[in-house]
Design an enzyme around this catalytic site. Structure first.
Site, PDB file in Angstrom:
ATOM      1  N   HIS A  70       0.319  10.832  -2.002  1.00 30.08           N
ATOM      2  CA  HIS A  70      -1.087  10.452  -1.376  1.00 30.08           C
ATOM      3  C   HIS A  70      -1.395  11.766  -0.545  1.00 30.08           C
ATOM      4  CE1 HIS A  70      -4.020   8.861   1.418  1.00 30.08           C
ATOM      5  NE2 HIS A  70      -3.917   7.961   0.994  1.00 30.08           N
ATOM      6  N   ASP A  98      -0.278   6.119  -5.447  1.00 30.21           N
ATOM      7  CA  ASP A  98      -1.222   7.247  -5.776  1.00 30.21           C
ATOM      8  C   ASP A  98      -0.890   8.021  -6.814  1.00 30.21           C
ATOM      9  OD1 ASP A  98      -3.030   6.540  -3.331  1.00 30.21           O
ATOM     10  OD2 ASP A  98      -0.828   6.670  -2.312  1.00 30.21           O
ATOM     11  N   ASP A 115      -3.933   4.113  -7.674  1.00 36.51           N
ATOM     12  CA  ASP A 115      -5.026   4.697  -6.967  1.00 36.51           C
ATOM     13  C   ASP A 115      -5.064   6.262  -7.598  1.00 36.51           C
ATOM     14  OD1 ASP A 115      -6.936   5.849  -5.380  1.00 36.51           O
ATOM     15  OD2 ASP A 115      -5.801   5.054  -3.586  1.00 36.51           O
ATOM     16  N   GLU A 149       0.209  -0.770  -4.847  1.00 29.07           N
ATOM     17  CA  GLU A 149      -0.375   0.522  -5.197  1.00 29.07           C
ATOM     18  C   GLU A 149       0.217   1.729  -5.227  1.00 29.07           C
ATOM     19  OE1 GLU A 149      -3.898   3.113  -3.119  1.00 29.07           O
ATOM     20  OE2 GLU A 149      -1.733   2.533  -2.505  1.00 29.07           O
ATOM     21  N   HIS A 171       0.781  -1.117  -0.080  1.00 32.10           N
ATOM     22  CA  HIS A 171       0.045  -0.079   0.199  1.00 32.10           C
ATOM     23  C   HIS A 171       0.855   1.162  -0.031  1.00 32.10           C
ATOM     24  CE1 HIS A 171      -2.645   2.944   2.286  1.00 32.10           C
ATOM     25  NE2 HIS A 171      -3.304   2.871   1.125  1.00 32.10           N
TER      26      HIS A 171
END
Length: 274
Positions: A41, A27, A85, A25, A5
């Site tokens: 993020h 961002d 994301d 993942e 993440h």
């Protein structure tokens, strides 16, 4: 799939793969012209994580390409899936199409190397807002217009806002994505808050039904052993986590060793296992 993440700085690619992730993942934020600008993020983010790591998107994509290109000195064989994301909150429903088109062009240039022996990972475009479905249409059309429709074989789709599943299905249809056409369905919340598994179970039932729209289900963001076991018991295909080694440990437990294994490049992420 063990999905690392918030991997937003280049060094974190190796860090998370070393901990056992076979997926990451990242961002993506956009400027006022709908151009993908940073892998970033920002606050708030997960508990026990630093929210401010970033790279320029082009630099991150170039590094990601190297990490997923066989023969490159930076190649990591285990890394087979990347979730972008997409922080589309600053886009409107009208600029979402443009954002998708420009992001596809960026991926084509910096990740897929113009379609010539680029990175090999499967890609999931994850969008928080179902009203931004045009991002997907723009993305798909841009690859077709560039003469690289074949790269769509490597691309899947996810709406991550925990919306009603039928609303998500309708948004996918509006974007031109058919039922079970590379659809991952996420469910989850920040690791600071506990969330039940009722919607996960609903998504798993949809995945396993003959008239569902979902290929795979993943749950985010967990690292407590009990939460990981509960998610696996619910039948998820992927778990997004800040601590990949915890998921590795659970998968090695007797109860799970026979039922699950880590996905590799030969496992098609768009196929639903019966």
């Amino acid at each position: 799939w063990i999905m690392g993440h918030m991997v937003n700085e280049i060094y974190q690619i190796d860090e998370f793969v070393d901990l056992g992730a076979n997926s990451i993942e990242t961002d993506i934020t956009f400027d006022e012209n709908a151009v993908a600008e940073y892998s970033y993020h920002g606050v708030p983010c997960d508990c026990r994580r630093w929210c401010h790591k970033w790279e320029y998107v082009n630099d991150f994509l170039n590094a990601l390409r190297r990490a997923t290109t066989p023969g490159d000195s930076k190649y990591r064989r285990e890394l087979v899936l990347v979730v972008f994301d997409l922080k589309t909150g600053d886009l409107s429903s009208s600029t979402a199409n443009k954002g998708g088109k420009l992001f596809a062009q960026k991926l084509l240039q910096h990740y897929w190397n113009g379609g010539n022996n680029g990175g090999r990972a499967y890609i999931i475009i994850s969008i928080p807002d179902i009203d931004h479905y045009a991002f997907i249409s723009g993305f798909r059309n841009a690859l077709k217009e560039a003469g690289h429709e074949e790269l769509l074989e490597k691309v899947g789709y996810d709406f991550s806002g925990n919306d009603d599943l039928n609303s998500i299905r309708n948004a996918l249809h509006k974007a031109g994505v058919k039922d079970k056409e590379h659809v991952w369905q996420s469910d989850g919340i920040t690791n600071c808050i506990l969330r039940g598994l009722s919607r996960v179970r609903e998504a798993v039932r949809n995945r396993d039904s003959s008239n569902g729209y979902i290929n795979k289900v993943y749950y985010w963001t967990i690292e407590k052993y009990v939460s990981v076991r509960d998610a696996l018991d619910a039948g998820v295909d992927g778990i997004m986590t800040n601590e990949p080694d915890v998921i590795v440990n659970v998968l090695n437990e007797k109860a799970y060793k026979q039922r699950f294994r880590l996905a590799n490049y030969d496992d098609n992420p768009w196929e639903t296992y019966q």
